[in-house]
Design an enzyme around this catalytic site. Structure first.
Site, PDB file in Angstrom:
ATOM      1  N   LYS A  91      -6.987  15.558 -25.949  1.00 27.12           N
ATOM      2  CA  LYS A  91      -6.293  16.854 -25.870  1.00 27.12           C
ATOM      3  C   LYS A  91      -7.328  17.985 -25.977  1.00 27.12           C
ATOM      4  O   LYS A  91      -8.066  18.231 -25.041  1.00 27.12           O
ATOM      5  CB  LYS A  91      -5.233  16.947 -26.968  1.00 27.12           C
ATOM      6  CG  LYS A  91      -3.981  16.115 -26.674  1.00 27.12           C
ATOM      7  CD  LYS A  91      -4.121  14.673 -27.025  1.00 27.12           C
ATOM      8  CE  LYS A  91      -2.803  13.932 -27.048  1.00 27.12           C
ATOM      9  NZ  LYS A  91      -2.979  12.495 -27.273  1.00 27.12           N
ATOM     10  N   ASP A 139      -4.070  15.299 -38.832  1.00 27.02           N
ATOM     11  CA  ASP A 139      -4.106  14.922 -37.421  1.00 27.02           C
ATOM     12  C   ASP A 139      -4.539  16.187 -36.673  1.00 27.02           C
ATOM     13  O   ASP A 139      -3.728  17.063 -36.398  1.00 27.02           O
ATOM     14  CB  ASP A 139      -2.724  14.452 -36.978  1.00 27.02           C
ATOM     15  CG  ASP A 139      -2.701  14.047 -35.509  1.00 27.02           C
ATOM     16  OD1 ASP A 139      -3.595  14.484 -34.753  1.00 27.02           O
ATOM     17  OD2 ASP A 139      -1.795  13.305 -35.111  1.00 27.02           O
ATOM     18  N   ARG A 192      11.615  13.867 -25.206  1.00 27.51           N
ATOM     19  CA  ARG A 192      11.237  13.891 -26.620  1.00 27.51           C
ATOM     20  C   ARG A 192      12.516  14.101 -27.405  1.00 27.51           C
ATOM     21  O   ARG A 192      12.837  15.197 -27.827  1.00 27.51           O
ATOM     22  CB  ARG A 192      10.230  15.013 -26.908  1.00 27.51           C
ATOM     23  CG  ARG A 192       8.827  14.733 -26.395  1.00 27.51           C
ATOM     24  CD  ARG A 192       7.962  13.910 -27.296  1.00 27.51           C
ATOM     25  NE  ARG A 192       7.945  12.485 -27.048  1.00 27.51           N
ATOM     26  CZ  ARG A 192       6.847  11.728 -27.134  1.00 27.51           C
ATOM     27  NH1 ARG A 192       5.679  12.257 -27.386  1.00 27.51           N
ATOM     28  NH2 ARG A 192       6.929  10.425 -26.970  1.00 27.51           N
ATOM     29  N   PHE A 235       4.978  11.939 -35.807  1.00 30.84           N
ATOM     30  CA  PHE A 235       4.577  11.704 -34.428  1.00 30.84           C
ATOM     31  C   PHE A 235       4.703  10.204 -34.185  1.00 30.84           C
ATOM     32  O   PHE A 235       4.466   9.399 -35.092  1.00 30.84           O
ATOM     33  CB  PHE A 235       3.162  12.205 -34.101  1.00 30.84           C
ATOM     34  CG  PHE A 235       2.860  11.999 -32.645  1.00 30.84           C
ATOM     35  CD1 PHE A 235       3.501  12.762 -31.681  1.00 30.84           C
ATOM     36  CD2 PHE A 235       2.007  10.985 -32.223  1.00 30.84           C
ATOM     37  CE1 PHE A 235       3.302  12.522 -30.327  1.00 30.84           C
ATOM     38  CE2 PHE A 235       1.806  10.751 -30.870  1.00 30.84           C
ATOM     39  CZ  PHE A 235       2.447  11.518 -29.912  1.00 30.84           C
TER      40      PHE A 235
HETATM   41  N1  F0G Z   1      -1.471  12.534 -32.669  1.00 36.45           N
HETATM   42  C1  F0G Z   1      -0.880  13.430 -31.868  1.00 36.45           C
HETATM   43  C2  F0G Z   1      -0.440  14.738 -32.446  1.00 36.45           C
HETATM   44  C3  F0G Z   1      -0.694  13.147 -30.511  1.00 36.45           C
HETATM   45  O1  F0G Z   1      -0.113  14.056 -29.744  1.00 36.45           O
HETATM   46  C4  F0G Z   1      -1.134  11.902 -30.002  1.00 36.45           C
HETATM   47  C5  F0G Z   1      -0.912  11.549 -28.614  1.00 36.45           C
HETATM   48  C6  F0G Z   1      -1.732  10.988 -30.877  1.00 36.45           C
HETATM   49  C7  F0G Z   1      -1.897  11.349 -32.203  1.00 36.45           C
HETATM   50  C8  F0G Z   1      -2.192   9.635 -30.424  1.00 36.45           C
HETATM   51  O2  F0G Z   1      -3.349   9.757 -29.685  1.00 36.45           O
HETATM   52  O3  F0G Z   1      -2.661   8.978 -27.403  1.00 36.45           O
HETATM   53  O4  F0G Z   1      -5.061   9.264 -28.019  1.00 36.45           O
HETATM   54  O5  F0G Z   1      -3.751   7.399 -28.960  1.00 36.45           O
HETATM   55  N2  F0G Z   1      -0.115  12.182 -27.888  1.00 36.45           N
HETATM   56  C9  F0G Z   1       0.123  11.970 -26.483  1.00 36.45           C
HETATM   57  C10 F0G Z   1       1.201  12.894 -25.996  1.00 36.45           C
HETATM   58  C11 F0G Z   1       0.345  10.551 -26.081  1.00 36.45           C
HETATM   59  O6  F0G Z   1       1.562  12.784 -24.817  1.00 36.45           O
HETATM   60  O7  F0G Z   1       1.666  13.739 -26.753  1.00 36.45           O
HETATM   61  P1  F0G Z   1      -3.720   8.797 -28.442  1.00 36.45           P
END
Ligand code: F0G
Length: 461
Positions: free
Chosen positions: A261, A218, A385, A127
């Site tokens: 989320k 995660d 993506r 990620f």
């Molecule tokens: N891990 C995952 C699986 C995520 O999807 C995200 C963030 C993070 C860590 C980081 O967290 O944004 O709170 O600092 N995903 C968002 C997205 C930005 O749009 O998928 P964060």
């Protein structure tokens, strides 16, 4: 009339509404040009249906809003911190909690604690922010997800699974001492919101125990992962989401979470562990980078909303309707033969841009192009993506060329209606019908870190 099936509906009703601005195509053409054909650079008020991300975009419940009024805004020892600690203990099963301003704050801290320069961190697909923090700490990320995950068409139900052979190969090559932990994501965002099975986690745990490798997760979308385990994995049909989540977490030494989320809040994150030593280090580092360990960069009210969001996220009716809405849009697209990643993931529909725009080579950014075209058509905002998100190779400086070149239509939780999904569907069909006229982009500005957020593009002639 004889019914063949009965519908489900959202387990809530709408109490407050936020009016949306309707725009013309001419207006949107100007707006996307000004934004350098990057949907991250659009102004939110110019967006009609915002499917950029499910991060921090949830609608909170009246119970959560009521909790916001109970914020204890003390610098130290806020009562909301203790409420959050109780919720994390009860639902995730970890004794020690360190709140952070959002997920990447927790990623930063845990990467600094566990990784030494020269280490390798295997994970089930990268990620963006996770890998960057691992690299900034001196580590090298190694993808050990099963091959099926890199194939948009493959319908394997647990495409988030780890390939034990790939893991073993890495251990043989670099030695277990160079692997501080395995970084397991549930669900796997970049693979299309795909889950990892409980069986696979148990096997990975046995392997890691044998080699003395720690397991960290995660758990940003672990509730969505738990839902898929319940509906897809043998032996879990009669278990509650709460029970599945707790069992899942029990295999890990700790987790980090973007609470924006699953946890149904607009801001927040945390790190939680059962390892006291790691906790003590994290509690110390958080005061350097985020804030005192009883607020970690959050207001008391934010922690209260998070504690209450955690109580709500495990309700079966909630998660069923949440994923049900994603599946509703996905199934319509599948029926219309629009190429999307299958099976349909937990938080989003991922359009396969390579198949949607086969005449645009990857170096002309087909997914970036498609996201811009969808916005121009209807004001629906999606996200790239693909090659832009994948960034550049640390050593060679060349682009990384990911197999998956996707556009993500990410569904916020409890925000949009079925009619919004219909409008989105129709817009994508419209763009698909004129796909042959669409031309690619060239990148004209590229920032050093996480370029997809701020890169700018121009249309190719
Ligand atoms: N891990 C995952 C699986 C995520 O999807 C995200 C963030 C993070 C860590 C980081 O967290 O944004 O709170 O600092 N995903 C968002 C997205 C930005 O749009 O998928 P964060």
């Amino acid at each position: 009339m004889k019914l063949t099936r009965r519908s489900w509906a959202e387990p809530f009703k709408i109490k407050v509404v936020e009016p949306l601005k309707m725009t013309t195509k001419e207006y949107r053409l100007r707006a996307i040009k000004e934004a350098g054909y990057n949907t991250f650079l659009l102004r939110s008020e110019d967006v009609y249906i915002d499917l950029l991300t499910d991060s921090g975009t949830s609608a909170m419940s009246d119970y959560q809003w009521a909790g916001m009024m109970l914020g204890d805004e003390a610098y130290a020892g806020s009562k909301n911190y203790y409420h959050l600690e109780d919720a994390v203990r009860k639902y995730y099963g970890f004794k020690y909690l360190v709140p952070t301003h959002q997920g990447r704050g927790a990623e930063h801290i845990i990467s600094k604690i566990l990784i030494k320069p020269g280490d390798y961190i295997p994970g089930n697909m990268y990620f963006t922010t996770t890998r960057l923090h691992q690299e900034l700490a001196g580590g090298t990320f190694v993808d050990v997800i099963i091959d099926e995950a890199h194939d948009a068409e493959n319908e394997y139900p647990f495409k988030g699974n780890i390939d034990l052979n790939k893991l073993e190969t890495l251990v043989k090559k670099v030695g277990a001492k160079k692997i501080p932990y395995i970084s397991v994501a549930a669900t796997v965002n970049m693979a299309g919101g795909q889950p990892i099975s409980m069986e696979n986690i148990r096997q990975v745990k046995a392997f890691c125990d044998k080699h003395g490798i720690k397991m960290w997760c995660d758990a940003t979308r672990a509730v969505e992962n738990a839902y898929f385990i319940k509906v897809r994995e043998k032996g879990y049909q009669n278990k509650s989401i709460e029970e599945i989540l707790r069992e899942f977490c029990s295999y890990f030494e700790g987790i980090w979470v973007s609470a924006k989320k699953d946890c149904l809040v607009n801001i927040g994150g945390f790190l939680a562990t059962r390892n006291k030593k790691v906790f003590e280090e994290a509690r110390n580092l958080v005061v350097v980078y985020e804030g005192l360990h009883t607020y970690g960069g959050l207001a008391g009210r934010d922690m209260e909303a998070m504690a209450r969001g955690i109580e709500e996220m495990v309700q079966f009716d909630h998660i069923k309707a949440r994923i049900g809405q994603v599946e509703y849009l996905g199934n319509k697209l599948i029926k219309a033969r629009i190429p999307i990643v299958k099976p349909i993931g937990g938080h989003a529909i991922f359009i396969n841009a390579k198949k949607f725009l086969p005449h645009i080579p990857q170096i002309q950014f087909p997914a970036q192009t498609l996201a811009a075209e969808i916005y121009i058509d209807s004001g629906v905002r999606a996200m790239e993506r693909g090659i832009v998100s994948a960034g550049r190779n640390k050593e060679t400086g060349d682009h990384n060329y990911p197999k998956l070149e996707l556009v993500r239509l990410t569904i916020p939780r409890r925000v949009y209606t079925q009619a919004h999904m219909d409008v989105t569907f129709e817009s994508i069909v419209e763009v698909y019908n004129r796909r042959k006229e669409i031309k690619g982009l060239k990148m004209v500005y590229e920032p050093k870190y996480l370029r997809f957020f701020q890169a700018r593009f121009e249309p190719l002639k």
